[in-house]
Design a protein around this motif. Structure first.
Motif, PDB file in Angstrom:
ATOM      1  N   THR A   1       0.812  -1.226   0.000  1.00  0.00           N
ATOM      2  CA  THR A   1       0.000   0.000   0.000  1.00  0.00           C
ATOM      3  C   THR A   1       0.844   1.273   0.000  1.00  0.00           C
ATOM      4  N   ALA A   2       2.114   1.183   0.307  1.00  0.00           N
ATOM      5  CA  ALA A   2       2.960   2.375   0.388  1.00  0.00           C
ATOM      6  C   ALA A   2       3.068   3.050  -0.980  1.00  0.00           C
ATOM      7  N   THR A   3       3.091   4.374  -0.972  1.00  0.00           N
ATOM      8  CA  THR A   3       3.224   5.124  -2.222  1.00  0.00           C
ATOM      9  C   THR A   3       4.672   5.104  -2.697  1.00  0.00           C
ATOM     10  N   LEU A   4       4.865   5.571  -3.918  1.00  0.00           N
ATOM     11  CA  LEU A   4       6.219   5.635  -4.474  1.00  0.00           C
ATOM     12  C   LEU A   4       7.121   6.527  -3.620  1.00  0.00           C
ATOM     13  N   ASP A   5       6.599   7.659  -3.183  1.00  0.00           N
ATOM     14  CA  ASP A   5       7.401   8.573  -2.355  1.00  0.00           C
ATOM     15  C   ASP A   5       7.770   7.939  -1.025  1.00  0.00           C
ATOM     16  N   GLU A   6       6.825   7.221  -0.410  1.00  0.00           N
ATOM     17  CA  GLU A   6       7.110   6.570   0.871  1.00  0.00           C
ATOM     18  C   GLU A   6       8.177   5.493   0.707  1.00  0.00           C
ATOM     19  N   LEU A   7       8.127   4.765  -0.366  1.00  0.00           N
ATOM     20  CA  LEU A   7       9.089   3.692  -0.585  1.00  0.00           C
ATOM     21  C   LEU A   7      10.491   4.236  -0.881  1.00  0.00           C
ATOM     22  N   LYS A   8      10.576   5.213  -1.771  1.00  0.00           N
ATOM     23  CA  LYS A   8      11.895   5.716  -2.171  1.00  0.00           C
ATOM     24  C   LYS A   8      12.554   6.549  -1.069  1.00  0.00           C
ATOM     25  N   ARG A   9      11.762   6.986  -0.083  1.00  0.00           N
ATOM     26  CA  ARG A   9      12.312   7.771   1.014  1.00  0.00           C
ATOM     27  C   ARG A   9      13.174   6.928   1.938  1.00  0.00           C
ATOM     28  N   HIS A  10      12.957   5.621   1.927  1.00  0.00           N
ATOM     29  CA  HIS A  10      13.740   4.758   2.809  1.00  0.00           C
ATOM     30  C   HIS A  10      15.164   4.609   2.250  1.00  0.00           C
TER      31      HIS A  10
ATOM     32  N   LEU B   1      15.972   1.754  -0.235  1.00  0.00           N
ATOM     33  CA  LEU B   1      15.252   1.675  -1.510  1.00  0.00           C
ATOM     34  C   LEU B   1      15.459   2.977  -2.268  1.00  0.00           C
ATOM     35  N   ASP B   2      16.097   2.906  -3.430  1.00  0.00           N
ATOM     36  CA  ASP B   2      16.213   4.103  -4.254  1.00  0.00           C
ATOM     37  C   ASP B   2      14.969   4.231  -5.144  1.00  0.00           C
ATOM     38  N   TYR B   3      14.976   5.217  -6.009  1.00  0.00           N
ATOM     39  CA  TYR B   3      13.809   5.476  -6.855  1.00  0.00           C
ATOM     40  C   TYR B   3      13.475   4.278  -7.736  1.00  0.00           C
ATOM     41  N   TYR B   4      14.505   3.664  -8.317  1.00  0.00           N
ATOM     42  CA  TYR B   4      14.257   2.594  -9.279  1.00  0.00           C
ATOM     43  C   TYR B   4      13.693   1.339  -8.602  1.00  0.00           C
TER      44      TYR B   4
ATOM     45  N   ALA C   1       9.959  -0.142  -9.208  1.00  0.00           N
ATOM     46  CA  ALA C   1       9.743  -1.538  -9.618  1.00  0.00           C
ATOM     47  C   ALA C   1       8.700  -2.207  -8.738  1.00  0.00           C
ATOM     48  N   ILE C   2       8.686  -1.887  -7.440  1.00  0.00           N
ATOM     49  CA  ILE C   2       7.680  -2.453  -6.532  1.00  0.00           C
ATOM     50  C   ILE C   2       6.285  -1.971  -6.924  1.00  0.00           C
ATOM     51  N   VAL C   3       6.182  -0.683  -7.201  1.00  0.00           N
ATOM     52  CA  VAL C   3       4.877  -0.120  -7.565  1.00  0.00           C
ATOM     53  C   VAL C   3       4.389  -0.713  -8.886  1.00  0.00           C
ATOM     54  N   VAL C   4       5.273  -0.848  -9.858  1.00  0.00           N
ATOM     55  CA  VAL C   4       4.897  -1.421 -11.153  1.00  0.00           C
ATOM     56  C   VAL C   4       4.441  -2.865 -10.985  1.00  0.00           C
ATOM     57  N   TYR C   5       5.124  -3.630 -10.133  1.00  0.00           N
ATOM     58  CA  TYR C   5       4.730  -5.026  -9.876  1.00  0.00           C
ATOM     59  C   TYR C   5       3.315  -5.071  -9.324  1.00  0.00           C
ATOM     60  N   ARG C   6       2.997  -4.142  -8.402  1.00  0.00           N
ATOM     61  CA  ARG C   6       1.649  -4.113  -7.841  1.00  0.00           C
ATOM     62  C   ARG C   6       0.620  -3.747  -8.911  1.00  0.00           C
TER      63      ARG C   6
END
Length: 237
Positions: free
Chosen positions: A178-187, A190-193, A197-202
């Motif tokens: 459920t995490a957004t792209l911004d939430e994921l890449k902020r960690h 996890l970089d942007y790419y 990739a996680i968001v695209v898989y979902r």
């Protein structure tokens, strides 16, 4: 004596007198020049001697003050004793403070910048970097994660391991479903790419039931998964 002969003698005598006058003038000028040069040299010698005398007086004054101080110390041994006692007390206080600093211990997830600065090897800059990185991570689960803080060496981490603890680990976790792209890449792990990739898989209909399912994402490897696994949770669908 013929008149012409007398005239010749007069001319010769006049020439001799003129020559003598010229020589006398030149000798007089040379004497004046010599006197002037001698006077200038004497003035320079006098100035140099004055500087030497002044330096000798200053040296004598310094030596006199030094011996007066030594004599004063010999006549007042109690003052020397007081100074020695004060120095000993100061050194003892420094040793005690250093010992107490070594005994300090803080929880890495609870310590603020002021707490961290009390640790040997940690100044204001490192303290701020540690706290900022902790916020980005969502908390530390291992002391070794300090090696990821810019500028902190493995040797410093080993030294700090005796002064830092992780008594109660509470990490800020994210749900990769459920995490957004911004939430994921902020960690930091996890970089942007990778986040993209996680968001695209979902978006393609994939769903993560456990951390191991993230290996289905092409850009995620086991090393990344191992590091980020403590920060993941999976809500029941």
């Amino acid at each position: 004596m013929p008149r012409s002969y007398r005239i010749s003698l007069l001319i010769v005598a006049t020439a001799i007198v003129a020559l003598l006058v010229v020589l006398a003038i030149r000798i007089s000028r040379q004497e004046k020049t010599l006197v002037a040069e001698t006077s200038g040299t004497t003035a320079l010698d006098t100035t140099a001697q004055q500087l030497i005398d002044r330096q000798q007086r200053n040296d004598s004054t310094r030596r006199a003050n030094y011996y007066k101080k030594r004599a004063s110390q010999r006549h007042y041994p109690s003052a020397r004793g007081a100074a020695t006692e004060a120095t000993t007390a100061y050194n003892s206080q420094r040793s005690t403070t250093h010992y107490e600093t070594k005994k300090l211990s803080f929880d890495l997830n609870e310590a603020d910048t002021l707490d961290l600065q009390q640790l040997r090897g940690i100044g204001p800059t490192f303290a701020r970097r540690i706290v900022r990185y902790r916020e980005r991570l969502g908390g530390f689960y291992s002391i070794d994660q300090l090696k990821e803080v810019y500028g902190i060496t493995p040797e410093l981490v080993e030294q700090l391991s005796t002064q830092l603890t992780l008594d109660d680990i509470h990490l800020r976790q994210i749900d990769p479903n459920t995490a957004t792209l911004d939430e994921l890449k902020r960690h930091p792990y996890l970089d942007y790419y990778k986040a993209k990739a996680i968001v695209v898989y979902r978006q393609k209909g994939g769903r993560f039931q456990s951390a191991d399912d993230l290996l289905k994402v092409s850009l995620l490897d086991k090393a990344t998964l191992c590091k980020i696994k403590p920060y993941l949770f999976f809500a029941e669908s």
